[in-house]
Design a protein around this motif. Structure first.
Motif, PDB file in Angstrom:
ATOM      1  N   THR A 212       0.834  -1.207   0.000  1.00 24.03           N
ATOM      2  CA  THR A 212       0.000   0.000   0.000  1.00 24.03           C
ATOM      3  C   THR A 212       0.866   1.254   0.000  1.00 24.03           C
ATOM      4  N   PRO A 213       0.769   2.099  -1.051  1.00 23.51           N
ATOM      5  CA  PRO A 213       1.683   3.228  -1.193  1.00 23.51           C
ATOM      6  C   PRO A 213       1.229   4.539  -0.545  1.00 23.51           C
ATOM      7  N   GLU A 214       0.186   4.497   0.286  1.00 26.13           N
ATOM      8  CA  GLU A 214      -0.211   5.739   0.961  1.00 26.13           C
ATOM      9  C   GLU A 214      -0.737   5.412   2.352  1.00 26.13           C
ATOM     10  N   LEU A 215      -0.526   6.338   3.279  1.00 26.18           N
ATOM     11  CA  LEU A 215      -0.859   6.093   4.681  1.00 26.18           C
ATOM     12  C   LEU A 215      -2.327   5.743   4.879  1.00 26.18           C
ATOM     13  N   ALA A 216      -3.221   6.445   4.183  1.00 27.73           N
ATOM     14  CA  ALA A 216      -4.652   6.265   4.396  1.00 27.73           C
ATOM     15  C   ALA A 216      -5.118   4.856   4.042  1.00 27.73           C
ATOM     16  N   GLY A 217      -4.368   4.172   3.195  1.00 27.28           N
ATOM     17  CA  GLY A 217      -4.783   2.845   2.765  1.00 27.28           C
ATOM     18  C   GLY A 217      -4.352   1.733   3.695  1.00 27.28           C
ATOM     19  N   THR A 254       0.282  -1.984   9.374  1.00 30.76           N
ATOM     20  CA  THR A 254       1.549  -1.929   8.638  1.00 30.76           C
ATOM     21  C   THR A 254       2.691  -1.499   9.536  1.00 30.76           C
ATOM     22  N   LEU A 255       2.458  -0.477  10.352  1.00 33.84           N
ATOM     23  CA  LEU A 255       3.511  -0.011  11.259  1.00 33.84           C
ATOM     24  C   LEU A 255       3.914  -1.127  12.218  1.00 33.84           C
ATOM     25  N   ALA A 256       2.932  -1.822  12.777  1.00 36.37           N
ATOM     26  CA  ALA A 256       3.251  -2.922  13.683  1.00 36.37           C
ATOM     27  C   ALA A 256       4.032  -4.019  12.959  1.00 36.37           C
ATOM     28  N   ALA A 257       3.629  -4.344  11.730  1.00 35.56           N
ATOM     29  CA  ALA A 257       4.336  -5.378  10.962  1.00 35.56           C
ATOM     30  C   ALA A 257       5.781  -4.987  10.710  1.00 35.56           C
ATOM     31  N   LEU A 258       6.027  -3.701  10.441  1.00 37.41           N
ATOM     32  CA  LEU A 258       7.388  -3.223  10.211  1.00 37.41           C
ATOM     33  C   LEU A 258       8.228  -3.291  11.487  1.00 37.41           C
ATOM     34  N   LYS A 259       7.595  -3.187  12.635  1.00 39.91           N
ATOM     35  CA  LYS A 259       8.322  -3.270  13.904  1.00 39.91           C
ATOM     36  C   LYS A 259       8.569  -4.714  14.331  1.00 39.91           C
ATOM     37  N   PHE A 260       7.699  -5.614  13.935  1.00 41.04           N
ATOM     38  CA  PHE A 260       7.868  -7.025  14.271  1.00 41.04           C
ATOM     39  C   PHE A 260       8.843  -7.737  13.334  1.00 41.04           C
ATOM     40  N   GLU A 273      10.881   2.983  -2.625  1.00 46.33           N
ATOM     41  CA  GLU A 273      11.267   4.360  -2.285  1.00 46.33           C
ATOM     42  C   GLU A 273      10.135   5.077  -1.549  1.00 46.33           C
ATOM     43  N   VAL A 274       8.915   4.913  -2.058  1.00 40.94           N
ATOM     44  CA  VAL A 274       7.757   5.551  -1.423  1.00 40.94           C
ATOM     45  C   VAL A 274       7.580   5.031   0.002  1.00 40.94           C
ATOM     46  N   ALA A 275       7.708   3.709   0.195  1.00 46.27           N
ATOM     47  CA  ALA A 275       7.520   3.106   1.513  1.00 46.27           C
ATOM     48  C   ALA A 275       8.587   3.580   2.501  1.00 46.27           C
ATOM     49  N   ARG A 276       9.824   3.699   2.044  1.00 49.54           N
ATOM     50  CA  ARG A 276      10.891   4.163   2.942  1.00 49.54           C
ATOM     51  C   ARG A 276      10.645   5.603   3.382  1.00 49.54           C
ATOM     52  N   LYS A 277      10.146   6.425   2.460  1.00 49.24           N
ATOM     53  CA  LYS A 277       9.817   7.807   2.825  1.00 49.24           C
ATOM     54  C   LYS A 277       8.612   7.850   3.762  1.00 49.24           C
ATOM     55  N   MET A 278       7.634   7.005   3.503  1.00 46.89           N
ATOM     56  CA  MET A 278       6.400   7.005   4.275  1.00 46.89           C
ATOM     57  C   MET A 278       6.638   6.597   5.727  1.00 46.89           C
ATOM     58  N   TRP A 279       7.463   5.557   5.923  1.00 46.12           N
ATOM     59  CA  TRP A 279       7.620   4.979   7.258  1.00 46.12           C
ATOM     60  C   TRP A 279       8.961   5.314   7.905  1.00 46.12           C
ATOM     61  N   GLY A 280       9.845   5.979   7.164  1.00 45.86           N
ATOM     62  CA  GLY A 280      11.196   6.216   7.666  1.00 45.86           C
ATOM     63  C   GLY A 280      11.271   7.054   8.922  1.00 45.86           C
ATOM     64  N   GLY A 281      10.258   7.838   9.201  1.00 42.39           N
ATOM     65  CA  GLY A 281      10.268   8.692  10.392  1.00 42.39           C
ATOM     66  C   GLY A 281       9.895   7.978  11.673  1.00 42.39           C
ATOM     67  N   ASN A 436      -3.776   3.567 -16.513  1.00 48.74           N
ATOM     68  CA  ASN A 436      -3.651   5.008 -16.268  1.00 48.74           C
ATOM     69  C   ASN A 436      -4.093   5.408 -14.865  1.00 48.74           C
ATOM     70  N   PRO A 437      -3.454   4.840 -13.827  1.00 49.72           N
ATOM     71  CA  PRO A 437      -3.820   5.215 -12.458  1.00 49.72           C
ATOM     72  C   PRO A 437      -3.333   6.617 -12.121  1.00 49.72           C
ATOM     73  N   LYS A 438      -3.840   7.153 -11.035  1.00 52.98           N
ATOM     74  CA  LYS A 438      -3.239   8.373 -10.502  1.00 52.98           C
ATOM     75  C   LYS A 438      -1.807   8.048 -10.103  1.00 52.98           C
ATOM     76  N   MET A 439      -0.898   8.920 -10.474  1.00 59.85           N
ATOM     77  CA  MET A 439       0.520   8.654 -10.236  1.00 59.85           C
ATOM     78  C   MET A 439       0.811   8.435  -8.747  1.00 59.85           C
ATOM     79  N   TYR A 440       1.732   7.497  -8.498  1.00 60.29           N
ATOM     80  CA  TYR A 440       2.241   7.122  -7.178  1.00 60.29           C
ATOM     81  C   TYR A 440       1.215   6.359  -6.336  1.00 60.29           C
ATOM     82  N   ARG A 441       0.092   5.968  -6.944  1.00 52.62           N
ATOM     83  CA  ARG A 441      -0.930   5.221  -6.210  1.00 52.62           C
ATOM     84  C   ARG A 441      -0.835   3.726  -6.479  1.00 52.62           C
ATOM     85  N   GLU A 442      -0.108   3.334  -7.508  1.00 50.59           N
ATOM     86  CA  GLU A 442      -0.002   1.917  -7.880  1.00 50.59           C
ATOM     87  C   GLU A 442       1.311   1.379  -7.336  1.00 50.59           C
TER      88      GLU A 442
END
Length: 550
Positions: A212-217, A254-260, A273-281, A436-442
Motif C-alpha cells: 500500500t503506497p499511501e498512509l490512508a490505505g 503496517t507499522l506494527a508489521a514493520l516493527k515485528f 522508495e515511497v515506503a521508505r519515505k512514508m515509514w522512515g520517520g 492510467n492510475p493516478k501517479m504514485y498510487r499503484e
C-alpha cells in the motif's frame, strides 16, 4: 502429517529454509474463488513458482464460503454483486479442528489442504470457521473476503494470523521463516510473542511485504476494540504499546508489521522508495527493500503464441493473435450482444476496479472520445472489465456509468465476471493494455506483465513496475504524467490529453500502417518482461534477499 507428506516432494537444497506464507487471498485457479484482485494474483503466482522451483514453502490462507462475490448483471444490464456458496471437492479435509480466541470466546477452526498436484502450486492450507459447532456470528468470519463489518474484518485477521500459527503447532511444524503478505496476518506476531517472550526472536523469523503506497490505505483500528476482540492474544494494550514503542489510540497494521519484522519489502523499486519515505520517520522499524512483483509465465502464457514468438514467426503470431481475439470476442458477444472484429485494434482496460485507477480517464473529454470512437480510417474497439469492492459506492457507480455511456456504441463493451478466467481471455485478446492510475498510487500492478506475455503492448503511465520495464516507443507507449503540483482535476485533464495524443499520433498509426514495427514492439515487450517479471525470479529473490538474510 510431515512436510514431505504435505508437499509430496523433497525441497531443492537451494531453498531448504521452511517458509510459512500468510495471505488473506490466493488466486490459484479459476475454480477456487478465494481472491479479489492483484494481491491474490500475486500470491497465486508466487505459490505456482515456488512449486516449480521445489521451494520449501507452504501457504496459509482462508476458505471463503462466498468468495469475494459473484459479479453479475441486473435486469437493466448493469453490474451487481451477489453472494453464492462455493463448494470444493478437490480440497482435502485434514480433520484438524482447533480453537482460536476471538472476542473473549473460543471459535472452532477447521483446516483444509490444497495439495500441490491439484493445480501445480505449493501446498496451501485454508482455514474455515463455518462449522456447526460455532454460532452464526463465528461461522460468518470466513463467509466473505474483506467483510464490510469492522469487527468481522478484525476477526478475519485473528483467524488468519493466530489461527495460522496454531495450525502450524497442530501440524508440529516449526517454520524457519514466517512471511506476511500484507498486514492482515499481523496477529500472528502476538501468538509468536506468547511463545518466545522476546521481540528480537520474532524479528529473526518474520518478514513482511507491504503493498500500500499511501498512509490512508493502511488498515488501523482502535486499540480498545482490538483488545476487546482478542487481537493481541494474551497481551494487554499497555504491553503491546511498550513492546512495539507505540502510543495513541490507533493500532496501525503496517507499522506494527514493520516493527515485528526483520526485513520488509515494497513491491516495485518505486514503491520501495515511497515506503521508505512514508515509514522512515518511525522508530525501530525494519529495513525496507524492493522486490518487484511478477507473474507466472506457465500459467498465463498462450503456448502456441509463445512458440511462434520464439520462432520469430510474425505471420504465424498474427494469425494466433487473431484466434485469441476471437475467443475473447465470443465472450463480448455473449455478454453484450456486440460483434467485434479480429482485424481491428482492441484496447483493454481490466484490473481491480478502484476509483484511483481511473477506468474512465479516456472519456474525460467526451467530445474527443466520441470522435475517437467514430474514427473510420483507423477504427478502434475498447473493452473494460474489473471488480469494484461491493461496498465502494463511487467505484460501483463509475462501473455502471461506463456501461450506460457506452451502451449505444457497437465498438465499446464492458464485461462482468472479472476473475482469473476472464482476465486470461482479456490479456490474450488485447492489442493494447491500458493502465492510467493516478501517479504514485499503484504500488506495482502486474496485469500488464501477463498481457505482454500474450502479445499486447502496454500503454501506461510510468507508475509501479512500469519504469523498470519501459523503453518508450520500443516495447511500450508511455503516457506523460502531469506535473505533481497541479490539482487532481488539472492532472486528469492533462493526462487525458496526453493519452489521446499518443493513441491518435502513435498507437493507431503504428498498428495499422507499420505492422513490422508493431510486431517488433511485441517481441521487445516480451523480451523486457521475461525473465525479469516472471515469478520464478521473484520467488528466488525472496529466498535470497529476505528469507536467507535476516
Amino acid at each position: 502429517m510431515t512436510i514431505t507428506d504435505i508437499t509430496g516432494y523433497t525441497p531443492n537444497t537451494s531453498y531448504s529454509k521452511l517458509v510459512a506464507y500468510f495471505s488473506m487471498e490466493f488466486a490459484i485457479d479459476q475454480s477456487l474463488k478465494i481472491y479479489s484482485g492483484g494481491l491474490g494474483f500475486l500470491s497465486g503466482s508466487h505459490l505456482r513458482s515456488a512449486y516449480e522451483l521445489k521451494q520449501n514453502l507452504i501457504g496459509i490462507g482462508m476458505l471463503w464460503k462466498y468468495g469475494y462475490y459473484d459479479q453479475v448483471r441486473d435486469k437493466t444490464n448493469n453490474m451487481e454483486p451477489i453472494f453464492i456458496q462455493k463448494d470444493y471437492s478437490f480440497l482435502e479435509d485434514t480433520g484438524i479442528v482447533f480453537s482460536v480466541p476471538v472476542h473473549n470466546g473460543l471459535v472452532k477452526v477447521k483446516a483444509f489442504l490444497l495439495r500441490p498436484e491439484t493445480f501445480g502450486s505449493a501446498p496451501l492450507f485454508l482455514l474455515s470457521t463455518d462449522l456447526e459447532e460455532n454460532d452464526y456470528v463465528s461461522r460468518s468470519i470466513t463467509h466473505r473476503l474483506y467483510d464490510p463489518n469492522e469487527t468481522t474484518r478484525i476477526a478475519q485477521s485473528i483467524i488468519l494470523g493466530i489461527g495460522g500459527g496454531l495450525l502450524l503447532e497442530q501440524l508440529n511444524i516449526t517454520p524457519d521463516i514466517y512471511h506476511m503478505n500484507e498486514g492482515h496476518a499481523v496477529p500472528l506476531n502476538f501468538y509468536l510473542y506468547s511463545k518466545f517472550k522476546n521481540l528480537d526472536e520474532i524479528k529473526k523469523r518474520m518478514v513482511f511485504t507491504t503493498h500500500t503506497p499511501e498512509l490512508a490505505g493502511n488498515e488501523e483500528h482502535d486499540f480498545a476494540l482490538l483488545k476487546e476482540m482478542s487481537f493481541f492474544y494474551h497481551l494487554q494494550e499497555h504491553e503491546v504499546k511498550f513492546i512495539l514503542g507505540l502510543d495513541g489510540d490507533k493500532f496501525n497494521y503496517t507499522l506494527a508489521a514493520l516493527k515485528f519484522s526483520g526485513k520488509a519489502n515494497g513491491v516495485s523499486k518505486l514503491h520501495g522508495e515511497v515506503a521508505r519515505k512514508m515509514w522512515g520517520g518511525y522508530s525501530n522499524i525494519c529495513e525496507i527493500i524492493s522486490i518487484t512483483n511478477a507473474q507466472n509465465r506457465n500459467y498465463w502464457k498462450d503456448s502456441a503464441f509463445d512458440e511462434l514468438i520464439k520462432a520469430n514467426d510474425e505471420e504465424g503470431a498474427d494469425v494466433r493473435k487473431k484466434e485469441m481475439k476471437s475467443l475473447l470476442f465470443k465472450e463480448v458477444a455473449n455478454q453484450t450482444g456486440k460483434i467485434f472484429r479480429e482485424d481491428l485494434i482492441t484496447i483493454v482496460w481490466a484490473r481491480r476496479f478502484a476509483a484511483y485507477k481511473r477506468a474512465d480517464l479516456i472519456m474525460y473529454h467526451w467530445e474527443r472520445f466520441l470522435q475517437f470512437l467514430r474514427e473510420t480510417d483507423m477504427p478502434v474497439q475498447i473493452i473494460w472489465a474489473g471488480k469494484p469492492y461491493p461496498e465502494d459506492v463511487d467505484a460501483n457507480k463509475m462501473f455502471n456509468q461506463i456501461i450506460d455511456k457506452t451502451r449505444s456504441f457497437a465498438n465499446c463493451a464492458v464485461l462482468t465476471g472479472y476473475e482469473l478466467g476472464l482476465s486470461a481471455l482479456l490479456k490474450k485478446g488485447a492489442d493494447v493494455w491500458l493502465n492510467n492510475p493516478k501517479m504514485y498510487r499503484e504500488a506495482s500492478g502486474t496485469s500488464g506483465m501477463t498481457a505482454v506475455m500474450n502479445g499486447a503492448v502496454n500503454l501506461s503511465l510510468p507508475d509501479g513496475w512500469v519504469p523498470e520495464f519501459a523503453v518508450d516507443g520500443e516495447n511500450c507507449f508511455i503516457i506523460q504524467p502531469a506535473a505533481d503540483e497541479l490539482s487532481q482535476a488539472e492532472r486528469d485533464a492533462q493526462e487525458n490529453s496526453n493519452l489521446m495524443d499518443i493513441l491518435e499520433d502513435d498507437v493507431l498509426p503504428i498498428y495499422y500502417q507499420n505492422p513490422a514495427k508493431w510486431f517488433s514492439m511485441i517481441q521487445k515487450g516480451i523480451e523486457g518482461v521475461l525473465p525479469k517479471f516472471e515469478s520464478s525470479r521473484m520467488a528466488i529473490e525472496y529466498y535470497e534477499k529476505m528469507y536467507n538474510s535476516i
